[in-house]
Motif scaffolding. Sequence first.
Motif: not given
Length: 237
Positions: A60, A98, A116, A128-130
Motif C-alpha cells: 500500500r 489504483d 486502499l 478506504k484508507s491509505s
Amino acid sequence: MSKIKNIVVLTGAGISAESGIRTFRDTGGLWEDHSIEEVATPEGYAANPELVLGFYNARRAQLSSVEPNPAHTALSRLEKGLIGQGGYLTIVTQNVDDLHERGGAENVIHMHGELLSQWCRSCNHKFKSSESFTLQSQCPKCSAGGKVRPDIVWFGEMPYYMDTIEMSVTNCDLFVSIGTSGAVYPAAGYVQMARGLGKQTLEINLERSEGSHFFHETRLGKAGELVPAWVDEVLNG
Ligand code: APR
Ligand code: ZN
C-alpha cells in the motif's frame, strides 16, 4: 476485426510492471519472497496476522511512489473513445493497485479487492484508507481493535463482482486480456467463456500465458507499448 462497440479488458500484474510494481510469478516476482500460503490465504492471516498486515502495508505504501504508465492511460482513452462511439469499456482487473483509476479510467472492477480498501471483520464495515494497519488499529465504525484486515481476495475466497463480470463478457464484442499469466481462476477462465459465446479475443502479454491457445490473437511485448498502439487501432479502425 469487425467494428467493435463494447469491450471487456481483463488486466493482471503485467500491466503495472512498467510502473514499478512487482508481478507475482515472473523472475523476481512477489511469490519468490513470500509463500502464497503465508500472506495470501485466510489461514496464513489467522496464523500470523502481523506478517500479513506488514506485507500489504508495504505494498500500500508503495502506491504513493508509482505512477500509471502508458498502458493505463491508453485504456482510459479507449473508455472515453468507445463511449463517444456509443459503446463502452469494462476493465476487470485482478490488480489491487489504483493505477487504472489514476490513469483516468472510470469503469474499473477490482475482482481481487483493493489495497486502499480495508475490511472490519467485527462489523463488516469496509472503508478506504491509505494508512498502515497494525493489530492495534481500530475500526472507524465499531472501534473494534485488531479486526481490520486488507480488503483483498485471498486464495480460497470468492472473487468479487462475478455476476457483473459475466454479464459484461456476455454483452461484449471483444474480450482482451493484458498482462496476466492466466494461472488463477476464475479470471483465467473468462477467455473460454468469451470464446463459447462467440466473442473475438485478444491477448497482450510479455510472453504466452497459460491459456494462450484460447485466444484468436496473441501480441507479445510490453503493455506500455502494445496497448496504446492497439487502442489507436480500435478507435481509428
Ligand atoms: N507487459 C505485459 N505483460 C507483462 C509485463 C509487461 N511489461 N511484465 C510482465 N508481464 C506478464 C508476465 O509475462 C506474466 O505473464 O504479466 C504476467 C504476470 O503474471 P502474474 O505475476 O501471475 O500476475 P497475475 O496474472 O496478475 O496474477 C493473478 O495471482 O497471486 C495472485 O491475486 C494475485 O491477482 C493476482 C493473481
Ligand atoms: Zn467495525
